[in-house]
Design a protein around this motif. Structure first.
Motif, PDB file in Angstrom:
ATOM      1  N   VAL A 176       1.136  -1.329  -0.064  1.00 31.50           N
ATOM      2  CA  VAL A 176      -0.162  -0.084  -0.192  1.00 31.50           C
ATOM      3  C   VAL A 176       0.984   1.237  -0.045  1.00 31.50           C
ATOM      4  O   VAL A 176       1.801   1.306   0.699  1.00 31.50           O
ATOM      5  N   ALA A 177       0.596   2.222  -0.804  1.00 32.96           N
ATOM      6  CA  ALA A 177       1.494   3.330  -0.792  1.00 32.96           C
ATOM      7  C   ALA A 177       0.572   4.410  -1.030  1.00 32.96           C
ATOM      8  O   ALA A 177      -0.515   4.432  -1.802  1.00 32.96           O
ATOM      9  N   GLN A 178       0.931   5.895  -0.520  1.00 32.83           N
ATOM     10  CA  GLN A 178       0.262   6.990  -0.726  1.00 32.83           C
ATOM     11  C   GLN A 178       1.177   7.855  -1.718  1.00 32.83           C
ATOM     12  O   GLN A 178       2.323   7.984  -1.476  1.00 32.83           O
ATOM     13  N   ASP A 179       0.771   8.282  -2.862  1.00 33.52           N
ATOM     14  CA  ASP A 179       1.539   8.937  -3.848  1.00 33.52           C
ATOM     15  C   ASP A 179       1.623  10.596  -3.427  1.00 33.52           C
ATOM     16  O   ASP A 179       0.785  10.824  -2.536  1.00 33.52           O
ATOM     17  N   SER A 180       2.400  10.993  -4.177  1.00 28.98           N
ATOM     18  CA  SER A 180       2.601  12.547  -3.784  1.00 28.98           C
ATOM     19  C   SER A 180       1.247  13.672  -4.056  1.00 28.98           C
ATOM     20  O   SER A 180       1.271  14.657  -3.595  1.00 28.98           O
ATOM     21  N   ASP A 181       0.197  12.873  -4.845  1.00 31.47           N
ATOM     22  CA  ASP A 181      -0.908  13.616  -4.792  1.00 31.47           C
ATOM     23  C   ASP A 181      -2.093  13.082  -3.829  1.00 31.47           C
ATOM     24  O   ASP A 181      -3.178  13.450  -3.958  1.00 31.47           O
ATOM     25  N   GLY A 182      -1.563  12.301  -2.968  1.00 28.33           N
ATOM     26  CA  GLY A 182      -2.454  11.831  -1.795  1.00 28.33           C
ATOM     27  C   GLY A 182      -3.331  10.517  -2.260  1.00 28.33           C
ATOM     28  O   GLY A 182      -4.224  10.153  -1.655  1.00 28.33           O
ATOM     29  N   GLN A 183      -3.051  10.100  -3.281  1.00 32.64           N
ATOM     30  CA  GLN A 183      -3.843   8.881  -3.954  1.00 32.64           C
ATOM     31  C   GLN A 183      -3.323   7.770  -3.415  1.00 32.64           C
ATOM     32  O   GLN A 183      -1.985   7.642  -3.161  1.00 32.64           O
ATOM     33  N   PHE A 184      -3.946   6.746  -3.129  1.00 30.37           N
ATOM     34  CA  PHE A 184      -3.575   5.204  -2.747  1.00 30.37           C
ATOM     35  C   PHE A 184      -3.464   4.366  -3.652  1.00 30.37           C
ATOM     36  O   PHE A 184      -4.375   4.068  -4.488  1.00 30.37           O
ATOM     37  N   ALA A 185      -2.368   3.653  -3.714  1.00 29.02           N
ATOM     38  CA  ALA A 185      -2.418   2.578  -4.611  1.00 29.02           C
ATOM     39  C   ALA A 185      -2.152   1.191  -3.903  1.00 29.02           C
ATOM     40  O   ALA A 185      -1.416   1.197  -2.785  1.00 29.02           O
ATOM     41  N   THR A 186      -2.722   0.290  -4.286  1.00 25.87           N
ATOM     42  CA  THR A 186      -2.557  -1.140  -3.564  1.00 25.87           C
ATOM     43  C   THR A 186      -2.053  -2.432  -4.656  1.00 25.87           C
ATOM     44  O   THR A 186      -2.437  -2.324  -5.856  1.00 25.87           O
ATOM     45  N   VAL A 187      -1.504  -3.266  -4.187  1.00 22.65           N
ATOM     46  CA  VAL A 187      -0.860  -4.489  -4.986  1.00 22.65           C
ATOM     47  C   VAL A 187      -0.704  -5.506  -4.112  1.00 22.65           C
ATOM     48  O   VAL A 187      -0.423  -5.337  -3.130  1.00 22.65           O
ATOM     49  N   ALA A 188      -1.331  -6.750  -4.753  1.00 19.85           N
ATOM     50  CA  ALA A 188      -1.065  -7.871  -3.751  1.00 19.85           C
ATOM     51  C   ALA A 188      -0.442  -8.931  -4.593  1.00 19.85           C
ATOM     52  O   ALA A 188      -0.755  -9.067  -6.037  1.00 19.85           O
ATOM     53  N   ALA A 189       0.150  -9.898  -4.071  1.00 20.12           N
ATOM     54  CA  ALA A 189       0.670 -11.208  -4.723  1.00 20.12           C
ATOM     55  C   ALA A 189       0.845 -12.304  -3.898  1.00 20.12           C
ATOM     56  O   ALA A 189       1.112 -11.998  -2.625  1.00 20.12           O
ATOM     57  N   SER A 190       0.290 -13.482  -4.290  1.00 16.16           N
ATOM     58  CA  SER A 190       0.631 -14.791  -3.376  1.00 16.16           C
ATOM     59  C   SER A 190       1.350 -15.449  -4.060  1.00 16.16           C
ATOM     60  O   SER A 190       1.780 -15.634  -5.266  1.00 16.16           O
ATOM     61  N   ILE A 191       2.626 -15.923  -3.268  1.00 18.70           N
ATOM     62  CA  ILE A 191       3.752 -16.361  -3.650  1.00 18.70           C
ATOM     63  C   ILE A 191       4.022 -17.858  -2.851  1.00 18.70           C
ATOM     64  O   ILE A 191       4.011 -17.830  -1.535  1.00 18.70           O
ATOM     65  N   THR A 192       4.218 -18.712  -3.610  1.00 16.81           N
ATOM     66  CA  THR A 192       4.474 -19.977  -2.717  1.00 16.81           C
ATOM     67  C   THR A 192       5.849 -20.474  -2.916  1.00 16.81           C
ATOM     68  O   THR A 192       6.257 -20.631  -4.273  1.00 16.81           O
ATOM     69  N   LEU A 193       6.598 -20.831  -1.853  1.00 16.21           N
ATOM     70  CA  LEU A 193       7.991 -21.187  -2.079  1.00 16.21           C
ATOM     71  C   LEU A 193       7.978 -22.742  -1.425  1.00 16.21           C
ATOM     72  O   LEU A 193       8.172 -22.832  -0.364  1.00 16.21           O
ATOM     73  N   PRO A 194       8.017 -23.618  -2.482  1.00 19.30           N
ATOM     74  CA  PRO A 194       8.044 -24.978  -2.006  1.00 19.30           C
ATOM     75  C   PRO A 194       9.408 -25.388  -1.406  1.00 19.30           C
ATOM     76  O   PRO A 194      10.629 -24.766  -1.706  1.00 19.30           O
ATOM     77  N   PRO A 195       9.524 -26.378  -0.484  1.00 17.22           N
ATOM     78  CA  PRO A 195      10.922 -27.045  -0.350  1.00 17.22           C
ATOM     79  C   PRO A 195      11.928 -27.450  -1.360  1.00 17.22           C
ATOM     80  O   PRO A 195      11.149 -27.796  -2.316  1.00 17.22           O
ATOM     81  N   GLY A 196      13.090 -27.301  -0.972  1.00 19.19           N
ATOM     82  CA  GLY A 196      14.017 -27.700  -2.107  1.00 19.19           C
ATOM     83  C   GLY A 196      14.432 -26.540  -2.832  1.00 19.19           C
ATOM     84  O   GLY A 196      14.517 -25.603  -2.338  1.00 19.19           O
ATOM     85  N   PRO A 197      15.103 -27.083  -4.023  1.00 16.84           N
ATOM     86  CA  PRO A 197      15.620 -25.748  -4.572  1.00 16.84           C
ATOM     87  C   PRO A 197      14.566 -24.652  -4.867  1.00 16.84           C
ATOM     88  O   PRO A 197      13.492 -24.735  -5.116  1.00 16.84           O
ATOM     89  N   THR A 198      15.144 -23.720  -4.918  1.00 15.83           N
ATOM     90  CA  THR A 198      14.096 -22.334  -4.713  1.00 15.83           C
ATOM     91  C   THR A 198      13.526 -21.894  -6.301  1.00 15.83           C
ATOM     92  O   THR A 198      14.358 -21.779  -7.139  1.00 15.83           O
ATOM     93  N   ARG A 199      12.428 -22.125  -6.128  1.00 10.09           N
ATOM     94  CA  ARG A 199      11.536 -22.117  -7.352  1.00 10.09           C
ATOM     95  C   ARG A 199      10.374 -21.520  -6.945  1.00 10.09           C
ATOM     96  O   ARG A 199       9.533 -22.204  -6.529  1.00 10.09           O
TER      97      ARG A 199
END
Length: 165
Positions: A43-66
């Motif tokens: 979540v961010a507030q820009d210099s004009d006072g507007q808000f922006a949101t971004v979301a991501a779901s990330i899964t890190l399985p066991p083992g080599p990082t992928r």
């Protein structure tokens, strides 16, 4: 006709440096969070006072990082972090990571300032995550976010002023 202030357009070098820092920050965050399913909320507030949101779901399985994630979500998080780290158009930004755990999810967060992500105080995070009064919300255990090793900050690049349309 409303008067618009001039925005400072960062140089290409400043944007490139911020993008590299954002990529490093995201890499550090995922390494610190470790194996599991994590939701990143920005979540961010820009210099004009507007808000922006971004979301991501990330899964890190066991083992080599992928990581398992929607590539577009990861790109959006990286772009948002790039703007926040560069700093010319963002007043305040936070990134909260929620890890799916049993019996309840765990959350930690970072605020973006001075070109890097810094752990949020736990009390501030708890307040930010509290559901609005009278509404149900997920119970999350909060904990102190790990400190992320910041890369050296490059010398400021020359910015140019562009009128806002």
């Amino acid at each position: 006709m409303p008067m618009h202030r001039a925005l400072i357009r960062p140089s290409d070098q400043a944007i490139s440096a911020a993008h590299k820092r954002a990529h490093r920050a995201l890499t550090c965050i995922l390494a610190a969070l470790g194996t599991g399913t994590h939701t990143l909320n920005y979540v961010a507030q820009d210099s004009d006072g507007q808000f922006a949101t971004v979301a991501a779901s990330i899964t890190l399985p066991p083992g080599p990082t992928r990581l398992e994630a929607d590539p577009d979500d990861v790109r959006r998080i990286l772009a948002a972090l790039t703007f926040a780290i560069e700093g010319s158009c963002v007043n305040r930004a936070v990134l909260v990571a929620t890890t799916q755990m049993q019996p309840q999810p765990r959350a930690c967060g970072w605020s973006v300032r001075d070109g890097w992500l810094h752990p949020m105080p736990t009390a501030e995070l708890q307040q930010a995550l509290a559901p609005c009064p009278g509404t149900p919300g997920p119970a999350r255990e909060t904990y102190a976010a790990p400190a992320l090793n910041a890369p050296p900050r490059p010398a400021p690049a020359h910015a140019t002023e562009h009128p806002r349309t």
